[in-house]
Design a protein around this motif. Structure first.
Motif, PDB file in Angstrom:
ATOM      1  N   GLY A 132     -18.917 125.766  62.220  1.00 55.32           N
ATOM      2  CA  GLY A 132     -18.288 125.157  63.383  1.00 55.32           C
ATOM      3  C   GLY A 132     -18.473 123.651  63.393  1.00 55.32           C
ATOM      4  N   MET A 133     -17.622 122.954  62.647  1.00 55.41           N
ATOM      5  CA  MET A 133     -17.716 121.487  62.563  1.00 55.41           C
ATOM      6  C   MET A 133     -16.414 120.849  63.008  1.00 55.41           C
ATOM      7  N   PRO A 134     -16.489 119.597  63.440  1.00 56.84           N
ATOM      8  CA  PRO A 134     -15.269 118.873  63.809  1.00 56.84           C
ATOM      9  C   PRO A 134     -14.488 118.432  62.572  1.00 56.84           C
ATOM     10  N   LYS A 135     -13.239 118.064  62.789  1.00 53.70           N
ATOM     11  CA  LYS A 135     -12.298 117.525  61.809  1.00 53.70           C
ATOM     12  C   LYS A 135     -11.839 118.572  60.795  1.00 53.70           C
ATOM     13  N   MET A 136     -12.765 119.307  60.207  1.00 53.77           N
ATOM     14  CA  MET A 136     -12.430 120.362  59.256  1.00 53.77           C
ATOM     15  C   MET A 136     -13.558 121.391  59.354  1.00 53.77           C
ATOM     16  N   ASN A 137     -13.238 122.624  59.698  1.00 53.74           N
ATOM     17  CA  ASN A 137     -14.313 123.606  59.840  1.00 53.74           C
ATOM     18  C   ASN A 137     -14.879 123.992  58.474  1.00 53.74           C
ATOM     19  N   GLY A 138     -15.969 124.728  58.493  1.00 54.03           N
ATOM     20  CA  GLY A 138     -16.641 125.089  57.250  1.00 54.03           C
ATOM     21  C   GLY A 138     -15.812 125.971  56.337  1.00 54.03           C
ATOM     22  N   TYR A 139     -14.990 126.846  56.914  1.00 54.13           N
ATOM     23  CA  TYR A 139     -14.130 127.694  56.090  1.00 54.13           C
ATOM     24  C   TYR A 139     -13.148 126.840  55.294  1.00 54.13           C
ATOM     25  N   ASP A 140     -12.513 125.889  55.970  1.00 52.60           N
ATOM     26  CA  ASP A 140     -11.550 125.018  55.292  1.00 52.60           C
ATOM     27  C   ASP A 140     -12.250 124.099  54.291  1.00 52.60           C
ATOM     28  N   ILE A 168     -13.278 122.796  48.608  1.00 52.37           N
ATOM     29  CA  ILE A 168     -14.214 122.644  47.491  1.00 52.37           C
ATOM     30  C   ILE A 168     -13.829 123.593  46.357  1.00 52.37           C
ATOM     31  N   ARG A 169     -13.546 124.831  46.675  1.00 55.83           N
ATOM     32  CA  ARG A 169     -13.174 125.819  45.656  1.00 55.83           C
ATOM     33  C   ARG A 169     -11.876 125.446  44.933  1.00 55.83           C
ATOM     34  N   ALA A 170     -11.000 124.709  45.585  1.00 59.89           N
ATOM     35  CA  ALA A 170      -9.733 124.302  44.962  1.00 59.89           C
ATOM     36  C   ALA A 170      -9.929 123.219  43.913  1.00 59.89           C
ATOM     37  N   GLU A 171     -11.063 122.547  43.943  1.00 65.22           N
ATOM     38  CA  GLU A 171     -11.358 121.493  42.978  1.00 65.22           C
ATOM     39  C   GLU A 171     -11.946 122.110  41.708  1.00 65.22           C
ATOM     40  N   GLU A 172     -11.636 121.530  40.562  1.00 66.48           N
ATOM     41  CA  GLU A 172     -12.182 122.044  39.301  1.00 66.48           C
ATOM     42  C   GLU A 172     -13.705 122.072  39.323  1.00 66.48           C
ATOM     43  N   TRP A 173     -14.321 121.005  39.806  1.00 67.43           N
ATOM     44  CA  TRP A 173     -15.786 120.926  39.867  1.00 67.43           C
ATOM     45  C   TRP A 173     -16.368 121.913  40.880  1.00 67.43           C
ATOM     46  N   GLY A 174     -15.550 122.373  41.825  1.00 69.06           N
ATOM     47  CA  GLY A 174     -16.031 123.241  42.900  1.00 69.06           C
ATOM     48  C   GLY A 174     -16.014 124.728  42.588  1.00 69.06           C
ATOM     49  N   LYS A 175     -15.483 125.090  41.441  1.00 66.47           N
ATOM     50  CA  LYS A 175     -15.387 126.511  41.104  1.00 66.47           C
ATOM     51  C   LYS A 175     -16.761 127.153  40.879  1.00 66.47           C
ATOM     52  N   ASP A 176     -17.721 126.381  40.369  1.00 58.37           N
ATOM     53  CA  ASP A 176     -19.045 126.929  40.061  1.00 58.37           C
ATOM     54  C   ASP A 176     -20.131 126.517  41.049  1.00 58.37           C
ATOM     55  N   VAL A 177     -19.765 125.757  42.079  1.00 55.42           N
ATOM     56  CA  VAL A 177     -20.731 125.344  43.100  1.00 55.42           C
ATOM     57  C   VAL A 177     -21.202 126.576  43.877  1.00 55.42           C
ATOM     58  N   VAL A 178     -22.472 126.624  44.185  1.00 54.34           N
ATOM     59  CA  VAL A 178     -22.989 127.681  45.051  1.00 54.34           C
ATOM     60  C   VAL A 178     -22.744 127.226  46.487  1.00 54.34           C
ATOM     61  N   LYS A 193     -15.420 136.470  56.935  1.00 56.34           N
ATOM     62  CA  LYS A 193     -14.654 135.217  56.881  1.00 56.34           C
ATOM     63  C   LYS A 193     -15.288 134.252  55.888  1.00 56.34           C
ATOM     64  N   SER A 194     -16.615 134.228  55.830  1.00 59.38           N
ATOM     65  CA  SER A 194     -17.311 133.360  54.875  1.00 59.38           C
ATOM     66  C   SER A 194     -16.973 133.761  53.446  1.00 59.38           C
ATOM     67  N   VAL A 195     -17.040 135.052  53.169  1.00 56.16           N
ATOM     68  CA  VAL A 195     -16.704 135.555  51.834  1.00 56.16           C
ATOM     69  C   VAL A 195     -15.258 135.196  51.502  1.00 56.16           C
ATOM     70  N   ASP A 196     -14.348 135.438  52.446  1.00 54.50           N
ATOM     71  CA  ASP A 196     -12.928 135.164  52.228  1.00 54.50           C
ATOM     72  C   ASP A 196     -12.655 133.681  51.963  1.00 54.50           C
ATOM     73  N   ALA A 197     -13.455 132.806  52.546  1.00 53.66           N
ATOM     74  CA  ALA A 197     -13.271 131.360  52.364  1.00 53.66           C
ATOM     75  C   ALA A 197     -13.879 130.866  51.052  1.00 53.66           C
ATOM     76  N   GLY A 198     -14.689 131.700  50.397  1.00 49.39           N
ATOM     77  CA  GLY A 198     -15.262 131.303  49.113  1.00 49.39           C
ATOM     78  C   GLY A 198     -16.755 131.065  49.120  1.00 49.39           C
ATOM     79  N   PHE A 199     -17.413 131.335  50.243  1.00 48.67           N
ATOM     80  CA  PHE A 199     -18.865 131.170  50.283  1.00 48.67           C
ATOM     81  C   PHE A 199     -19.537 132.252  49.449  1.00 48.67           C
ATOM     82  N   ASP A 200     -20.635 131.879  48.798  1.00 43.60           N
ATOM     83  CA  ASP A 200     -21.438 132.827  48.030  1.00 43.60           C
ATOM     84  C   ASP A 200     -22.495 133.494  48.900  1.00 43.60           C
ATOM     85  N   HIS A 201     -22.961 132.777  49.928  1.00 41.99           N
ATOM     86  CA  HIS A 201     -24.025 133.269  50.800  1.00 41.99           C
ATOM     87  C   HIS A 201     -23.710 132.888  52.238  1.00 41.99           C
ATOM     88  N   HIS A 202     -24.270 133.654  53.167  1.00 42.08           N
ATOM     89  CA  HIS A 202     -24.091 133.406  54.601  1.00 42.08           C
ATOM     90  C   HIS A 202     -25.474 133.492  55.236  1.00 42.08           C
TER      91      HIS A 202
END
Length: 119
Positions: free
Chosen positions: A47-55, A60-70, A85-94
């Motif tokens: 829950g952050m302003p300007k861009m939420n954590g899911y977005d 990050i996942r859309a970036e080449e460098w972001g594919k392997d980020v935890v 929702k976290s899993v669907d957005a690309g998070f590895d952990h919640h």
């Protein structure tokens, strides 16, 4: 994290654990900082302003460098639907706030083990 005190305290803790840290207080800035910093692990509030954590995670996942980020969601939202929702957005952990230091140490230890096994 949009709570600057919490973000700064967590950053200090991570630095004490011998990590290099960059901090941001909204999702848009967090994405820009992550793009420049290209970390191995990103802890991201939902829950952050300007861009939420899911977005932020999706960006990050859309970036080449972001594919392997935890990517770790660090949030007060702990219902099953929030975790999905976290899993669907690309998070590895919640992780649910307040996060336990042992859980962070385990994540950072596992990440270091993973990177030391890569060639």
């Amino acid at each position: 994290d949009d709570n600057e005190d919490a973000a700064n305290a967590l950053g200090q803790l991570l630095e004490m654990m011998d990590n290099e840290v960059a901090t941001a207080y909204d999702g848009e800035t967090g994405f820009k900082v992550a793009r420049a910093f290209q970390p191995g692990i990103v802890l991201c509030d939902i829950g952050m302003p300007k861009m939420n954590g899911y977005d932020t995670a999706r960006a990050i996942r859309a970036e080449e460098w972001g594919k392997d980020v935890v990517l770790v969601a660090l949030t007060g939202w702990n219902q099953g639907k929030d975790m999905q929702k976290s899993v669907d957005a690309g998070f590895d952990h919640h992780l649910v706030k307040p996060v336990e230091v042992d859980a962070l140490m385990a994540l950072f230890g596992a990440s270091q083990d993973k990177s030391s096994n890569q060639t």
